[in-house]
Design an enzyme around this catalytic site. Structure first.
Site, PDB file in Angstrom:
ATOM      1  N   HIS A 134      86.154  74.931 -18.580  1.00 24.86           N
ATOM      2  CA  HIS A 134      86.549  75.591 -17.332  1.00 24.86           C
ATOM      3  C   HIS A 134      87.987  76.131 -17.351  1.00 24.86           C
ATOM      4  O   HIS A 134      88.494  76.555 -16.318  1.00 24.86           O
ATOM      5  CB  HIS A 134      86.344  74.636 -16.153  1.00 24.86           C
ATOM      6  CG  HIS A 134      84.904  74.352 -15.911  1.00 24.86           C
ATOM      7  ND1 HIS A 134      84.258  73.282 -16.465  1.00 24.86           N
ATOM      8  CD2 HIS A 134      83.982  75.022 -15.175  1.00 24.86           C
ATOM      9  CE1 HIS A 134      82.983  73.296 -16.085  1.00 24.86           C
ATOM     10  NE2 HIS A 134      82.794  74.347 -15.307  1.00 24.86           N
TER      11      HIS A 134
ATOM     12  N   HIS B 233      78.621  77.696 -20.805  1.00 27.10           N
ATOM     13  CA  HIS B 233      78.010  76.387 -21.014  1.00 27.10           C
ATOM     14  C   HIS B 233      76.836  76.180 -20.061  1.00 27.10           C
ATOM     15  O   HIS B 233      76.700  76.859 -19.060  1.00 27.10           O
ATOM     16  CB  HIS B 233      79.050  75.269 -20.843  1.00 27.10           C
ATOM     17  CG  HIS B 233      79.688  75.253 -19.495  1.00 27.10           C
ATOM     18  ND1 HIS B 233      80.700  76.121 -19.141  1.00 27.10           N
ATOM     19  CD2 HIS B 233      79.474  74.477 -18.404  1.00 27.10           C
ATOM     20  CE1 HIS B 233      81.077  75.888 -17.904  1.00 27.10           C
ATOM     21  NE2 HIS B 233      80.342  74.890 -17.425  1.00 27.10           N
TER      22      HIS B 233
ATOM     23  N   CYS C 128      75.079  70.161  -7.975  1.00 28.43           N
ATOM     24  CA  CYS C 128      75.159  70.904  -9.222  1.00 28.43           C
ATOM     25  C   CYS C 128      75.930  70.078 -10.239  1.00 28.43           C
ATOM     26  O   CYS C 128      76.559  69.083  -9.891  1.00 28.43           O
ATOM     27  CB  CYS C 128      75.777  72.282  -9.031  1.00 28.43           C
ATOM     28  SG  CYS C 128      77.340  72.305  -8.175  1.00 28.43           S
TER      29      CYS C 128
ATOM     30  N   HIS D  65      76.421  69.435 -14.896  1.00 30.58           N
ATOM     31  CA  HIS D  65      76.237  69.805 -16.295  1.00 30.58           C
ATOM     32  C   HIS D  65      75.463  68.715 -17.021  1.00 30.58           C
ATOM     33  O   HIS D  65      75.882  67.554 -16.971  1.00 30.58           O
ATOM     34  CB  HIS D  65      77.583  69.955 -16.994  1.00 30.58           C
ATOM     35  CG  HIS D  65      78.543  70.818 -16.276  1.00 30.58           C
ATOM     36  ND1 HIS D  65      79.510  70.312 -15.431  1.00 30.58           N
ATOM     37  CD2 HIS D  65      78.685  72.148 -16.254  1.00 30.58           C
ATOM     38  CE1 HIS D  65      80.211  71.322 -14.934  1.00 30.58           C
ATOM     39  NE2 HIS D  65      79.735  72.440 -15.415  1.00 30.58           N
TER      40      HIS D  65
ATOM     41  N   GLU E 132      75.778  61.958  -6.139  1.00 28.74           N
ATOM     42  CA  GLU E 132      76.462  62.726  -5.097  1.00 28.74           C
ATOM     43  C   GLU E 132      75.928  62.452  -3.699  1.00 28.74           C
ATOM     44  O   GLU E 132      76.693  62.374  -2.747  1.00 28.74           O
ATOM     45  CB  GLU E 132      76.350  64.232  -5.376  1.00 28.74           C
ATOM     46  CG  GLU E 132      77.136  64.666  -6.585  1.00 28.74           C
ATOM     47  CD  GLU E 132      77.158  66.173  -6.769  1.00 28.74           C
ATOM     48  OE1 GLU E 132      76.936  66.920  -5.792  1.00 28.74           O
ATOM     49  OE2 GLU E 132      77.410  66.617  -7.908  1.00 28.74           O
TER      50      GLU E 132
ATOM     51  N   GLU F 119      84.510  79.223 -13.757  1.00 24.28           N
ATOM     52  CA  GLU F 119      83.103  78.872 -13.961  1.00 24.28           C
ATOM     53  C   GLU F 119      82.498  79.971 -14.827  1.00 24.28           C
ATOM     54  O   GLU F 119      82.628  81.154 -14.510  1.00 24.28           O
ATOM     55  CB  GLU F 119      82.347  78.827 -12.624  1.00 24.28           C
ATOM     56  CG  GLU F 119      82.788  77.740 -11.677  1.00 24.28           C
ATOM     57  CD  GLU F 119      82.243  76.365 -12.026  1.00 24.28           C
ATOM     58  OE1 GLU F 119      81.528  76.219 -13.039  1.00 24.28           O
ATOM     59  OE2 GLU F 119      82.540  75.431 -11.284  1.00 24.28           O
TER      60      GLU F 119
ATOM     61  N   GLU G 182      78.826  79.973 -16.503  1.00 20.46           N
ATOM     62  CA  GLU G 182      77.704  79.052 -16.658  1.00 20.46           C
ATOM     63  C   GLU G 182      76.358  79.736 -16.835  1.00 20.46           C
ATOM     64  O   GLU G 182      76.081  80.769 -16.224  1.00 20.46           O
ATOM     65  CB  GLU G 182      77.655  78.101 -15.454  1.00 20.46           C
ATOM     66  CG  GLU G 182      78.906  77.249 -15.397  1.00 20.46           C
ATOM     67  CD  GLU G 182      78.887  76.142 -14.372  1.00 20.46           C
ATOM     68  OE1 GLU G 182      79.580  75.135 -14.600  1.00 20.46           O
ATOM     69  OE2 GLU G 182      78.187  76.267 -13.343  1.00 20.46           O
TER      70      GLU G 182
END
Length: 178
Positions: free
Chosen positions: A28, A35, A70, A72, A90, A117, A119
């Protein structure tokens, strides 16, 4: 530094093929490194979407409204497994079957943090009714249920209040429903 920033992410080509790995932090930093990521939409029986307002301590797009969850996956980790884990971490939401409805590739600079970002974002959808009972305040400032048409209108009126990926995530979901 947030320890989550030291987790590994999977670097990918524009076709989604894995080409390496790096830390969340490094992925980032400007100009950003493409990614793998995921964005989860939770839909209630009335067709509303659960939104979360990202916590003030988030390193990217803090206090912006975004989809339910959201994150990774780690290198080689199944996207749905990582998404299920993050839903619990979360929001305290467990055992929601998720289905992938598309991929959204985007790049966005956060003007407040200088982070980026970039992505290859797998859009996942699940059904959920009720209110998350175990919201982690280090991740989420608030939650709200919003009808999709109302959300699109709000994003058009005030895009600065929303995460830059949210419109594309909602579009991917709506396209899959046609």
């Amino acid at each position: 530094m947030n320890t989550r920033e030291q987790h590994l992410v999977e670097l990918v080509g524009t076709d989604g093929t894995a080409i390496g790995e790096t830390t969340v932090d490094e992925a980032h930093r400007a100009p950003g490194r493409l990614h793998r990521a995921f964005s989860v939409l939770l839909v209630d029986p009335d067709g509303r979407l659960l939104l979360q307002q990202r916590a003030a301590v988030k390193t990217r797009f803090a206090l912006r409204w975004a989809n339910a969850c959201c994150g990774h996956p780690g290198p080689g980790e199944a996207v749905t497994d990582a998404a299920g884990r993050r839903l619990v971490e979360e929001l305290g939401v467990a055992t929601v079957p998720l289905r992938e409805v598309g991929v959204y590739l985007y790049q966005a600079d956060d003007p407040d943090s200088g982070r980026v970002e970039f992505e290859y974002d797998h859009v996942l959808v699940g059904s959920f009714a009720g209110t998350p009972e175990a919201v982690d305040p280090a991740e989420v400032a608030a939650v709200d249920w919003v009808a999709p048409d109302e959300l699109v209108a709000r994003m058009a009126r005030s895009p600065e209040f929303y995460a830059p990926w949210l419109a594309g995530v909602v579009d991917a979901w709506r396209s899959s429903e046609r």
